[in-house]
Write an enzyme that holds these catalytic residues in place. Sequence first.
Site, PDB file in Angstrom:
ATOM      1  CE  LYS A 163      -4.969  -8.691  -4.122  1.00 61.03           C
ATOM      2  NZ  LYS A 163      -5.112  -8.140  -2.771  1.00 61.03           N
ATOM      3  CE  LYS A 205      -4.205  -1.667  -0.016  1.00 57.49           C
ATOM      4  NZ  LYS A 205      -4.890  -2.387   1.046  1.00 57.49           N
ATOM      5  CE  LYS A 256     -12.332  -3.944  -4.045  1.00 61.74           C
ATOM      6  NZ  LYS A 256     -12.892  -3.808  -2.725  1.00 61.74           N
TER       7      LYS A 256
HETATM    8  P1  TYM Z   1     -10.717  -6.450   0.669  1.00 62.90           P
HETATM    9  O1  TYM Z   1     -11.794  -5.450   0.748  1.00 62.90           O
HETATM   10  O2  TYM Z   1      -9.456  -6.084  -0.062  1.00 62.90           O
HETATM   11  O3  TYM Z   1     -11.256  -7.789   0.010  1.00 62.90           O
HETATM   12  C1  TYM Z   1     -12.460  -8.402   0.443  1.00 62.90           C
HETATM   13  C2  TYM Z   1     -12.321  -9.916   0.393  1.00 62.90           C
HETATM   14  O4  TYM Z   1     -12.046 -10.357  -0.935  1.00 62.90           O
HETATM   15  C3  TYM Z   1     -10.866 -11.163  -0.943  1.00 62.90           C
HETATM   16  N1  TYM Z   1     -10.143 -10.931  -2.205  1.00 62.90           N
HETATM   17  C4  TYM Z   1      -9.733 -11.901  -3.025  1.00 62.90           C
HETATM   18  N2  TYM Z   1      -9.829 -13.241  -2.950  1.00 62.90           N
HETATM   19  C5  TYM Z   1      -9.311 -13.972  -3.974  1.00 62.90           C
HETATM   20  N3  TYM Z   1      -8.695 -13.414  -5.051  1.00 62.90           N
HETATM   21  C6  TYM Z   1      -8.578 -12.069  -5.162  1.00 62.90           C
HETATM   22  N4  TYM Z   1      -8.001 -11.537  -6.233  1.00 62.90           N
HETATM   23  C7  TYM Z   1      -9.112 -11.244  -4.122  1.00 62.90           C
HETATM   24  N5  TYM Z   1      -9.161  -9.910  -3.914  1.00 62.90           N
HETATM   25  C8  TYM Z   1      -9.803  -9.736  -2.740  1.00 62.90           C
HETATM   26  C9  TYM Z   1     -10.047 -10.676   0.241  1.00 62.90           C
HETATM   27  O5  TYM Z   1      -9.107 -11.647   0.661  1.00 62.90           O
HETATM   28  C10 TYM Z   1     -11.148 -10.437   1.256  1.00 62.90           C
HETATM   29  O6  TYM Z   1     -11.530 -11.646   1.861  1.00 62.90           O
HETATM   30  N6  TYM Z   1      -8.535  -6.180   5.190  1.00 62.90           N
HETATM   31  C11 TYM Z   1      -9.655  -6.728   4.458  1.00 62.90           C
HETATM   32  C12 TYM Z   1     -11.022  -6.315   5.010  1.00 62.90           C
HETATM   33  C13 TYM Z   1     -11.240  -6.594   6.470  1.00 62.90           C
HETATM   34  C14 TYM Z   1     -11.523  -7.854   7.053  1.00 62.90           C
HETATM   35  C15 TYM Z   1     -11.733  -7.583   8.432  1.00 62.90           C
HETATM   36  C16 TYM Z   1     -11.617  -9.138   6.539  1.00 62.90           C
HETATM   37  C17 TYM Z   1     -11.273  -5.669   7.451  1.00 62.90           C
HETATM   38  N7  TYM Z   1     -11.568  -6.246   8.645  1.00 62.90           N
HETATM   39  C18 TYM Z   1     -12.029  -8.616   9.323  1.00 62.90           C
HETATM   40  C19 TYM Z   1     -11.919 -10.163   7.450  1.00 62.90           C
HETATM   41  C20 TYM Z   1     -12.125  -9.885   8.830  1.00 62.90           C
HETATM   42  C21 TYM Z   1      -9.588  -6.250   3.014  1.00 62.90           C
HETATM   43  O7  TYM Z   1      -8.983  -5.252   2.726  1.00 62.90           O
HETATM   44  O8  TYM Z   1     -10.353  -6.975   2.135  1.00 62.90           O
END
Ligand code: TYM
Length: 341
Positions: A204, A124, A207
């Site tokens: 990966k 990031k 967005k």
């Molecule tokens: P975020 O918003 O980036 O992504 C949401 C969920 O989607 C999954 N993901 C993917 N899985 C497979 N392939 C991909 N290319 C891919 N891109 C995204 C992420 O692994 C996630 O499960 N930090 C977290 C959000 C968060 C969270 C939490 C998750 C905040 N608090 C507590 C679990 C528990 C995040 O930025 O996800």
Amino acid sequence: MAIERVLPLYTGNMARIMSGIQPTGNLHIGNYLGALVNWVKMQEQFECFYCVVDLHALTRRPAAEVLRQAVREVAIGILASGVDPERATLFVQSQVPQHSELAWVLTCMTPLGDLHRMTQFKDKSTQQPENINTGLFSYPILQTADIVLYRADRVPVGEDQEQHLELARETVRRFNGIYGDTFPEPQVVKSVAPRVLGLDGEKKMSKSLNNEIGLFESADETMQKLRGAKTDPARLRKTDPGNPEVCNIFRYHKFFTGAEQRAEIDAGCRSAALGCVDCKKLLSANLEVVKGPIRERATLLREQPKRLDEILDAGAARARAEAEATMQIVRDRVGLRQTKR
Ligand code: TYM
């Protein structure tokens, strides 16, 4: 839903589930396959808390109106994907102030070295060099608070979140060691697609990398993107035989295409009877079987803004009750005064 046909979904035996998604841009099929399919499946058997993590999104400093809209759109995407607010608690993080309160308590027990190891912070920092704020650094502590506030023991996420979950477990062990058993150690629940690659076939799907297939995209938009997407690099002409094992498009077929048609595509690619464009058209059609109904449900939800507010406010009230029960124990253990609420 068609996806159920081809994806072996999670079927474990556990009590509490918690997971979150950031409200940043539109959801994509990486979010869907990596997390949301399990969210939907797990609500049938477990007590689930699903959160739109707007406090986490502040680390990107979005404009207020952009953030407000993104929260609604992501909530709509979660509901349209099949999360049922009658079964699971769906809420927005900032409506439950206990997340920030617990995050501070945990911040005071987390060594700097633990955070320095986090690869997402490094990524990031490269992505937004003009805004390397403290929130980006302490982000995984807030994520730990999100989870343990609901005493969740399982967290359905993609592979990119595994390191954060490791930190969460370490934090739980530290807290329990000092104050006595309070929280369970949360484990990752992986889907069958823990790391979906983007259309570039290298990174990966994300967005922020602009390589995604959006969950709300029309079939035309998706086909347009697929046209430029990488296939087997050795297949230069239509008449060249291809190798599905190295083709990113075929990887997507594994998730969206039934076994029989997939075997035909595999054979057609190897013999050059099926060209890449036709293979992409088949994928686009199969993606549409999943995306089409999601898009339609999302359109209906957008037409009922009051209903969405009601769902989110009711979810937040349920989440606050749980979170407050946990915080009363935490305050008691660490020596903070209780506030009558
Ligand atoms: P975020 O918003 O980036 O992504 C949401 C969920 O989607 C999954 N993901 C993917 N899985 C497979 N392939 C991909 N290319 C891919 N891109 C995204 C992420 O692994 C996630 O499960 N930090 C977290 C959000 C968060 C969270 C939490 C998750 C905040 N608090 C507590 C679990 C528990 C995040 O930025 O996800």
